[in-house]
Design a protein around this motif. Structure first.
Motif, PDB file in Angstrom:
ATOM      1  N   SER A   3       0.820  -1.211   0.000  1.00 38.60           N
ATOM      2  CA  SER A   3       0.000   0.000   0.000  1.00 38.60           C
ATOM      3  C   SER A   3       0.855   1.263   0.000  1.00 38.60           C
ATOM      4  O   SER A   3       0.535   2.237  -0.696  1.00 38.60           O
ATOM      5  CB  SER A   3      -0.936   0.009   1.208  1.00 38.60           C
ATOM      6  OG  SER A   3      -0.193  -0.014   2.411  1.00 38.60           O
TER       7      SER A   3
ATOM      8  N   SER B  21       1.597   3.269  -3.737  1.00 41.05           N
ATOM      9  CA  SER B  21       1.152   4.652  -3.876  1.00 41.05           C
ATOM     10  C   SER B  21       2.284   5.516  -4.416  1.00 41.05           C
ATOM     11  O   SER B  21       2.083   6.338  -5.323  1.00 41.05           O
ATOM     12  CB  SER B  21       0.674   5.189  -2.527  1.00 41.05           C
ATOM     13  OG  SER B  21       0.334   6.554  -2.626  1.00 41.05           O
TER      14      SER B  21
ATOM     15  N   SER C 191       2.810   4.741  -8.100  1.00 39.77           N
ATOM     16  CA  SER C 191       1.843   5.412  -8.973  1.00 39.77           C
ATOM     17  C   SER C 191       2.229   6.870  -9.191  1.00 39.77           C
ATOM     18  O   SER C 191       2.158   7.389 -10.318  1.00 39.77           O
ATOM     19  CB  SER C 191       0.446   5.331  -8.356  1.00 39.77           C
ATOM     20  OG  SER C 191       0.014   3.991  -8.274  1.00 39.77           O
TER      21      SER C 191
END
Length: 317
Positions: free
Chosen positions: A299, A303, A306
Protein backbone atom coordinates in the motif's frame (compact mmCIF):
# COMPACT_ATOMS: atom_id res chain seq x y z
CA UNK A 1 17.50 15.74 17.64
CA UNK A 2 16.55 17.48 8.50
CA UNK A 3 18.56 16.42 5.97
CA UNK A 4 18.61 18.04 2.92
CA UNK A 5 17.98 15.36 0.56
CA UNK A 6 14.46 15.16 1.58
CA UNK A 7 14.40 18.88 1.20
CA UNK A 8 12.48 21.23 3.39
CA UNK A 9 10.07 21.83 0.56
CA UNK A 10 10.09 18.30 -0.78
CA UNK A 11 7.21 16.46 -2.32
CA UNK A 12 4.53 16.66 0.34
CA UNK A 13 2.52 13.82 -1.17
CA UNK A 14 5.36 11.47 -0.32
CA UNK A 15 5.87 12.42 3.28
CA UNK A 16 3.37 9.96 4.67
CA UNK A 17 5.03 7.16 2.75
CA UNK A 18 8.53 7.85 4.00
CA UNK A 19 7.99 5.37 6.78
CA UNK A 20 11.47 5.08 8.21
CA UNK A 21 12.16 8.73 8.61
CA UNK A 22 8.79 9.34 10.11
CA UNK A 23 9.83 7.32 13.16
CA UNK A 24 11.61 9.64 15.53
CA UNK A 25 11.38 7.01 18.20
CA UNK A 26 11.88 9.26 21.19
CA UNK A 27 10.83 7.37 24.28
CA UNK A 28 12.32 9.55 26.96
CA UNK A 29 10.72 12.13 29.16
CA UNK A 30 12.80 14.83 27.58
CA UNK A 31 11.05 14.51 24.25
CA UNK A 32 12.25 16.21 21.08
CA UNK A 33 12.10 19.70 19.69
CA UNK A 34 9.08 20.21 17.45
CA UNK A 35 10.46 20.05 13.93
CA UNK A 36 9.34 22.53 11.30
CA UNK A 37 5.98 21.56 9.84
CA UNK A 38 7.63 20.32 6.66
CA UNK A 39 9.67 17.87 8.70
CA UNK A 40 6.90 16.63 10.93
CA UNK A 41 6.95 13.28 9.16
CA UNK A 42 10.30 13.39 7.44
CA UNK A 43 13.92 14.12 8.19
CA UNK A 44 16.08 14.26 11.29
CA UNK A 45 15.57 16.25 14.42
CA UNK A 46 17.96 16.62 17.35
CA UNK A 47 17.94 13.88 19.91
CA UNK A 48 17.52 15.05 23.49
CA UNK A 49 17.37 11.73 25.22
CA UNK A 50 20.73 12.06 26.91
CA UNK A 51 20.22 13.01 30.54
CA UNK A 52 23.40 14.29 32.18
CA UNK A 53 23.77 12.62 35.54
CA UNK A 54 24.69 15.94 37.09
CA UNK A 55 21.30 17.30 36.10
CA UNK A 56 19.39 14.51 37.80
CA UNK A 57 21.71 14.11 40.73
CA UNK A 58 23.96 17.09 41.54
CA UNK A 59 27.57 16.33 42.31
CA UNK A 60 28.62 15.89 45.94
CA UNK A 61 25.06 15.36 47.04
CA UNK A 62 24.90 13.49 50.33
CA UNK A 63 21.52 12.66 51.75
CA UNK A 64 21.18 10.62 54.90
CA UNK A 65 17.42 10.54 55.30
CA UNK A 66 15.53 7.47 54.10
CA UNK A 67 12.79 9.49 52.43
CA UNK A 68 15.30 11.28 50.23
CA UNK A 69 17.02 8.06 49.25
CA UNK A 70 13.71 6.42 48.47
CA UNK A 71 12.80 9.41 46.36
CA UNK A 72 16.01 8.99 44.38
CA UNK A 73 15.25 5.33 43.69
CA UNK A 74 11.69 6.09 42.62
CA UNK A 75 12.86 8.95 40.41
CA UNK A 76 15.31 6.66 38.64
CA UNK A 77 12.56 4.08 38.17
CA UNK A 78 10.26 6.63 36.58
CA UNK A 79 7.80 6.76 39.47
CA UNK A 80 7.67 10.54 39.56
CA UNK A 81 4.61 10.82 41.77
CA UNK A 82 6.14 8.43 44.28
CA UNK A 83 9.42 10.33 44.25
CA UNK A 84 7.56 13.59 44.86
CA UNK A 85 5.84 12.14 47.92
CA UNK A 86 9.14 10.97 49.39
CA UNK A 87 10.84 14.30 48.75
CA UNK A 88 7.94 16.14 50.37
CA UNK A 89 8.29 13.96 53.46
CA UNK A 90 11.98 14.72 53.62
CA UNK A 91 11.41 18.46 53.17
CA UNK A 92 8.82 18.51 55.95
CA UNK A 93 11.69 17.79 58.33
CA UNK A 94 14.42 19.59 56.36
CA UNK A 95 12.83 22.59 54.59
CA UNK A 96 16.19 24.19 53.81
CA UNK A 97 17.53 21.24 51.81
CA UNK A 98 17.86 22.85 48.38
CA UNK A 99 19.16 19.69 46.73
CA UNK A 100 16.02 17.76 47.60
CA UNK A 101 13.86 20.76 46.70
CA UNK A 102 15.59 20.70 43.31
CA UNK A 103 14.85 17.01 42.94
CA UNK A 104 11.21 17.65 43.73
CA UNK A 105 11.25 19.98 40.76
CA UNK A 106 12.82 17.23 38.67
CA UNK A 107 9.96 14.91 39.59
CA UNK A 108 7.58 17.50 38.12
CA UNK A 109 9.80 18.03 35.08
CA UNK A 110 10.13 14.34 34.38
CA UNK A 111 6.39 13.97 34.80
CA UNK A 112 5.92 16.78 32.26
CA UNK A 113 4.22 19.06 34.76
CA UNK A 114 6.21 22.00 33.50
CA UNK A 115 4.43 24.82 35.30
CA UNK A 116 4.93 23.15 38.67
CA UNK A 117 8.54 22.32 37.83
CA UNK A 118 9.27 25.93 36.92
CA UNK A 119 7.83 27.14 40.24
CA UNK A 120 10.04 24.78 42.23
CA UNK A 121 13.23 25.64 40.35
CA UNK A 122 12.47 29.35 40.60
CA UNK A 123 11.99 28.97 44.36
CA UNK A 124 15.37 27.25 44.66
CA UNK A 125 17.04 30.01 42.66
CA UNK A 126 15.36 32.68 44.76
CA UNK A 127 17.24 31.26 47.73
CA UNK A 128 20.48 30.52 45.88
CA UNK A 129 20.82 32.42 42.57
CA UNK A 130 23.97 30.46 41.68
CA UNK A 131 22.52 26.98 42.14
CA UNK A 132 23.61 25.51 38.82
CA UNK A 133 21.42 22.36 38.65
CA UNK A 134 18.22 24.39 38.97
CA UNK A 135 19.37 26.86 36.31
CA UNK A 136 19.98 23.95 33.97
CA UNK A 137 16.72 22.20 34.85
CA UNK A 138 14.76 25.43 34.48
CA UNK A 139 16.43 25.90 31.11
CA UNK A 140 15.15 22.47 30.14
CA UNK A 141 11.68 23.28 31.44
CA UNK A 142 11.51 26.51 29.45
CA UNK A 143 12.75 24.68 26.37
CA UNK A 144 9.98 22.13 26.69
CA UNK A 145 7.34 24.87 26.95
CA UNK A 146 8.77 26.78 23.99
CA UNK A 147 10.17 29.74 25.92
CA UNK A 148 13.49 29.60 24.12
CA UNK A 149 14.77 33.00 25.17
CA UNK A 150 14.30 32.27 28.86
CA UNK A 151 15.75 28.79 28.40
CA UNK A 152 18.84 30.26 26.78
CA UNK A 153 19.32 32.79 29.59
CA UNK A 154 19.37 30.06 32.22
CA UNK A 155 21.70 27.87 30.19
CA UNK A 156 24.07 30.78 29.58
CA UNK A 157 24.15 31.24 33.34
CA UNK A 158 25.01 27.55 33.73
CA UNK A 159 27.97 27.62 31.36
CA UNK A 160 29.21 30.91 32.80
CA UNK A 161 29.27 29.37 36.27
CA UNK A 162 30.56 25.97 35.10
CA UNK A 163 31.97 25.83 31.54
CA UNK A 164 32.29 22.06 31.81
CA UNK A 165 28.57 21.33 31.62
CA UNK A 166 28.30 19.54 28.30
CA UNK A 167 24.56 18.92 28.81
CA UNK A 168 23.93 22.67 28.90
CA UNK A 169 25.84 23.18 25.65
CA UNK A 170 23.90 20.32 24.09
CA UNK A 171 20.60 21.95 25.01
CA UNK A 172 21.83 25.29 23.69
CA UNK A 173 22.46 23.49 20.42
CA UNK A 174 18.88 22.18 20.48
CA UNK A 175 17.61 25.71 21.00
CA UNK A 176 19.58 27.04 18.04
CA UNK A 177 18.37 24.14 15.89
CA UNK A 178 14.79 24.99 16.72
CA UNK A 179 15.47 28.58 15.71
CA UNK A 180 17.04 27.33 12.47
CA UNK A 181 20.33 28.97 13.47
CA UNK A 182 22.41 25.98 12.46
CA UNK A 183 25.77 27.71 12.64
CA UNK A 184 25.22 28.51 16.31
CA UNK A 185 23.90 25.02 16.93
CA UNK A 186 26.99 23.49 15.37
CA UNK A 187 29.24 25.65 17.54
CA UNK A 188 27.35 24.62 20.69
CA UNK A 189 27.55 20.91 19.89
CA UNK A 190 31.23 21.21 19.05
CA UNK A 191 31.85 22.78 22.46
CA UNK A 192 29.92 19.98 24.14
CA UNK A 193 31.98 17.41 22.23
CA UNK A 194 35.24 19.01 23.34
CA UNK A 195 34.05 18.51 26.92
CA UNK A 196 32.61 15.00 26.46
CA UNK A 197 34.00 13.51 23.23
CA UNK A 198 32.73 10.01 23.97
CA UNK A 199 29.06 11.04 24.16
CA UNK A 200 27.65 9.62 20.95
CA UNK A 201 24.42 11.61 21.17
CA UNK A 202 26.41 14.83 20.84
CA UNK A 203 27.96 13.63 17.58
CA UNK A 204 24.51 12.60 16.41
CA UNK A 205 23.09 16.05 17.15
CA UNK A 206 26.06 17.70 15.46
CA UNK A 207 25.42 15.55 12.41
CA UNK A 208 21.78 16.63 12.36
CA UNK A 209 22.77 20.29 12.41
CA UNK A 210 25.23 19.77 9.56
CA UNK A 211 22.43 18.00 7.72
CA UNK A 212 20.09 20.93 8.25
CA UNK A 213 22.83 23.25 7.04
CA UNK A 214 23.26 21.06 3.93
CA UNK A 215 26.88 20.30 4.84
CA UNK A 216 26.52 16.66 3.85
CA UNK A 217 30.12 15.36 4.12
CA UNK A 218 30.44 16.79 7.64
CA UNK A 219 27.03 15.41 8.53
CA UNK A 220 28.04 11.93 7.38
CA UNK A 221 31.32 12.10 9.31
CA UNK A 222 29.58 13.13 12.54
CA UNK A 223 26.88 10.50 12.21
CA UNK A 224 29.45 7.80 11.46
CA UNK A 225 31.28 8.85 14.62
CA UNK A 226 28.04 8.58 16.59
CA UNK A 227 27.59 5.03 15.30
CA UNK A 228 31.15 4.16 16.25
CA UNK A 229 30.41 5.41 19.76
CA UNK A 230 27.46 3.04 20.07
CA UNK A 231 24.45 4.97 18.79
CA UNK A 232 22.51 2.37 16.86
CA UNK A 233 18.94 3.60 16.76
CA UNK A 234 16.92 3.98 13.58
CA UNK A 235 17.32 7.71 13.32
CA UNK A 236 21.09 7.76 13.14
CA UNK A 237 21.10 5.37 10.18
CA UNK A 238 18.28 7.20 8.41
CA UNK A 239 20.04 10.52 8.89
CA UNK A 240 23.28 9.00 7.63
CA UNK A 241 21.41 7.77 4.56
CA UNK A 242 20.15 11.28 3.96
CA UNK A 243 23.68 12.65 4.22
CA UNK A 244 24.93 10.12 1.67
CA UNK A 245 22.02 10.94 -0.59
CA UNK A 246 22.85 14.61 -0.31
CA UNK A 247 26.30 13.79 -1.65
CA UNK A 248 24.77 11.78 -4.51
CA UNK A 249 25.93 8.45 -3.04
CA UNK A 250 22.65 6.61 -3.39
CA UNK A 251 24.00 3.10 -2.92
CA UNK A 252 25.61 4.05 0.37
CA UNK A 253 22.32 5.69 1.29
CA UNK A 254 20.52 2.44 0.53
CA UNK A 255 22.90 0.48 2.77
CA UNK A 256 22.34 2.92 5.61
CA UNK A 257 18.57 2.75 5.17
CA UNK A 258 18.80 -1.05 5.40
CA UNK A 259 20.66 -0.73 8.70
CA UNK A 260 17.91 1.53 10.00
CA UNK A 261 14.99 -0.67 9.00
CA UNK A 262 13.77 -3.42 6.72
CA UNK A 263 15.00 -3.93 3.17
CA UNK A 264 11.59 -3.11 1.59
CA UNK A 265 11.44 0.11 3.57
CA UNK A 266 14.96 0.94 2.48
CA UNK A 267 14.02 0.63 -1.19
CA UNK A 268 10.87 2.67 -0.64
CA UNK A 269 12.89 5.44 1.02
CA UNK A 270 15.46 5.32 -1.75
CA UNK A 271 12.64 5.68 -4.23
CA UNK A 272 11.44 8.81 -2.45
CA UNK A 273 14.94 10.26 -2.73
CA UNK A 274 15.04 9.52 -6.44
CA UNK A 275 11.62 11.16 -6.78
CA UNK A 276 12.85 14.32 -5.11
CA UNK A 277 15.86 14.31 -7.40
CA UNK A 278 13.59 14.02 -10.42
CA UNK A 279 14.97 10.57 -11.31
CA UNK A 280 11.56 9.01 -11.86
CA UNK A 281 12.67 5.89 -13.71
CA UNK A 282 15.07 5.02 -10.90
CA UNK A 283 12.33 5.76 -8.38
CA UNK A 284 9.95 3.39 -10.16
CA UNK A 285 12.55 0.62 -10.05
CA UNK A 286 13.12 1.16 -6.31
CA UNK A 287 9.40 1.13 -5.51
CA UNK A 288 8.89 -2.03 -7.57
CA UNK A 289 11.66 -3.72 -5.57
CA UNK A 290 9.99 -2.68 -2.32
CA UNK A 291 6.70 -4.19 -3.45
CA UNK A 292 8.30 -7.39 -4.72
CA UNK A 293 10.18 -7.87 -1.43
CA UNK A 294 7.17 -7.37 0.81
CA UNK A 295 3.53 -7.68 -0.20
CA UNK A 296 2.71 -6.18 3.22
CA UNK A 297 4.47 -3.03 2.08
CA UNK A 298 2.33 -2.81 -1.05
CA UNK A 299 0.00 0.00 0.00
CA UNK A 300 2.80 2.43 0.80
CA UNK A 301 5.21 1.62 -1.98
CA UNK A 302 2.49 1.17 -4.59
CA UNK A 303 1.15 4.65 -3.88
CA UNK A 304 4.64 6.06 -4.38
CA UNK A 305 5.02 3.95 -7.50
CA UNK A 306 1.84 5.41 -8.97
CA UNK A 307 3.07 8.93 -8.25
CA UNK A 308 6.45 8.19 -9.83
CA UNK A 309 4.87 6.81 -12.98
CA UNK A 310 2.58 9.84 -13.24
CA UNK A 311 5.50 12.23 -12.85
CA UNK A 312 7.60 10.33 -15.39
CA UNK A 313 4.68 10.47 -17.84
CA UNK A 314 4.38 14.25 -17.35
CA UNK A 315 8.09 14.69 -17.78
CA UNK A 316 8.09 12.83 -21.11
CA UNK A 317 5.05 14.60 -22.50
Amino acid sequence: QTNRLPMRYGILLLLAAFVLLSSTGCASWFGQPDPPAQFARLGPVPDNRDVPSDLLFPKDLEIEQDHARRGDVLLQRGDFAGAFVQYEKHLAAHPDDLEVQHKKGLAFLMGRQYDEAAKVFAAVLARDPDYIPSHQALGRTCFETGDLDRAERHLRTVVALDPGRWGAFNLLGNIHDRRHDYGQAIAAYQTAIRIAPSQGKLHQNLGVSYLLAKQYPKAAASLEEAIQLGIRDRRVFNNLALAYAGMGQTQRALRAFKQGGSVPQAYNNLGVIYMQQGQYAAAIEAFEKAIALSPRFYSKASSNLSNARAMLARKTE
